[in-house]
Scaffold this active site. Structure first.
Site, PDB file in Angstrom:
ATOM      1  N   HIS A 155       6.736  28.232 -46.305  1.00 10.30           N
ATOM      2  CA  HIS A 155       7.088  27.454 -45.117  1.00 10.30           C
ATOM      3  C   HIS A 155       8.400  27.908 -44.481  1.00 10.30           C
ATOM      4  CE1 HIS A 155       4.340  23.904 -46.551  1.00 10.30           C
ATOM      5  NE2 HIS A 155       3.725  25.078 -46.536  1.00 10.30           N
ATOM      6  N   GLU A 249      -2.265  21.027 -36.764  1.00  8.17           N
ATOM      7  CA  GLU A 249      -2.079  20.376 -35.473  1.00  8.17           C
ATOM      8  C   GLU A 249      -1.704  21.363 -34.373  1.00  8.17           C
ATOM      9  OE1 GLU A 249      -0.124  16.231 -37.295  1.00  8.17           O
ATOM     10  OE2 GLU A 249       0.966  17.414 -35.795  1.00  8.17           O
ATOM     11  N   TYR A 270      -2.517  18.962 -51.773  1.00 11.87           N
ATOM     12  CA  TYR A 270      -3.448  19.920 -52.365  1.00 11.87           C
ATOM     13  C   TYR A 270      -4.032  19.439 -53.692  1.00 11.87           C
ATOM     14  CZ  TYR A 270      -1.626  22.993 -48.771  1.00 11.87           C
ATOM     15  OH  TYR A 270      -1.268  23.517 -47.559  1.00 11.87           O
TER      16      TYR A 270
END
Length: 374
Positions: A155, A249, A270
């Protein structure tokens, strides 16, 4: 009576909300591919191509996640030297690249990467600018360094876009600390930032003057935005981000807006556990579209080229998970249809419309491919 009431409410909703897109999920069925093109390899031998941009002379610049920067001209690929050392681990590495809008005059190129700079172990996302002189990066300037470093390997974000006013936007993922970073404007990560081209803070950024705030932040509550593009009609910056297991999104980036992660989400963790039971909440921006299941989106471009009449005016998004390019048909800011392109092509890391009007895709293990309509 009930029917009339419903009709009245429908008319009222249209009049009141007509200019606002309603949230759409992929209960819009995706259409299978109708192949109307061929693929031409532009550059091969690039394991994980990440960012793409073109110099005015037609040279294609490509970042490779391991830390190499390539220039491709007339089918010849050369490596640009003096690239800063990257933290090539997990999702970290050499990330996006973009030219200054006035590149022809000033020569500035902007690059994001995972940097080991600073105290402690690990890395965080850094934005620099530099010039290419005699085949090497030169005059390298630090524009923004997210902190603190972490050894988590995922990330980092990150995409770079300039808007019509010359402001620079770039994204940074929340670095795996989703219960700490995204909702805290005093911390980096899980944000989209806006800067002047030299790295200074625009005076009208939403959190300027707030004690302890990271004043470069433009919007927050993001998870891991790996696609960002300027809408050529409205000038708005659109961004997509990875959800957890479900809930990728697409958002329109708004000043000071909170996009909810992890307070609201359409996905689960997850391991199957619940992150939040909330899918929407007052004060939190709704996405204009979300995917269930996740497609792992990476790269995004609006099609403006006459070379693709059926695609023009619509949006292309790459899928890492399902290994195809997705065409999202738009009506204003509403997604109304979906179609697969380049099915089973491989992990599609980026998609860009080139200055020649052709669509170029970056595919892991294959390199850069050009889509040529029949």
């Amino acid at each position: 009576m009930k029917k009339n009431t419903l009709q009245y409410l429908s008319v009222f909703s249209f009049l009141f909300f007509g200019c606002q897109a309603q949230v759409k999920s992929n209960d819009i069925p995706i259409k299978e591919e109708i192949k109307t093109y061929t693929l031409e390899t532009v550059a091969s031998g690039i394991a994980v191509p990440w960012g793409m941009t073109w110099l005015p002379d037609g040279t294609l610049l490509i970042t490779e996640k391991s830390g190499k920067l390539y220039a491709v001209k007339d089918s010849v690929k050369t490596e640009i030297k003096n690239v800063p050392k990257v933290y090539s681990r997990g999702q970290g590495g050499l990330l996006d690249i973009a030219l200054h809008p006035n590149y022809a005059k000033n020569g500035w190129i902007y690059i994001t990467y995972s940097s080991e700079e600073g105290e402690g172990n690990g890395a965080h996302t850094k934005l620099i600018r530099a010039k290419i002189i005699d085949g090497s990066l030169a005059q390298i300037e630090s524009i923004y360094l997210a902190t603190p470093k972490t050894t988590k390997a995922h990330h980092f974000g990150s995409r770079i876009v300039f808007d019509n006013d010359g402001y620079l936007y770039f994204s940074v993922g929340e670095r795996g600390d989703h219960f700490v970073n995204p909702q805290d404007i005093k911390r980096d990560g899980g944000k989209i930032y806006r800067l002047n081209d030299d790295g200074s803070i625009p005076k009208d950024n939403p959190f300027v003057g707030q004690a302890g705030a990271k004043e470069a932040i433009y919007s927050y509550g993001h998870r891991n935005p790996q696609g960002m593009a300027k809408n050529p009609v409205t000038g708005e910056i659109w961004a997509h981000e990875h959800g957890p297991q479900g809930g990728d999104e697409i958002n329109i980036v708004k000043k000071g807006a909170n996009y909810g992660w992890p307070v609201v989400t359409y996905g689960i963790d997850y391991d199957g556990t619940t992150i939040s039971t909330e899918k929407e909440k007052p004060g939190i921006e709704k996405p204009i579209f979300y995917w269930l299941p996740s497609i792992a989106p990476s790269g995004m471009t609006f099609v403006t080229s006459d070379r693709y009449p059926d695609w023009k005016g619509h949006l292309l998004v790459g899928s890492l998970k399902f290994q195809y390019l997705e065409l999202l048909k738009l009506k204003g800011s509403e997604v109304i249809d979906r179609q697969k392109i380049a099915t089973d092509i491989g992990r599609l890391r980026n998609v860009v419309q080139g200055p020649d009007g052709y669509i170029y895709i970056a595919v892991e293990g294959k390199g850069i491919l050009k889509i040529i309509p029949n």
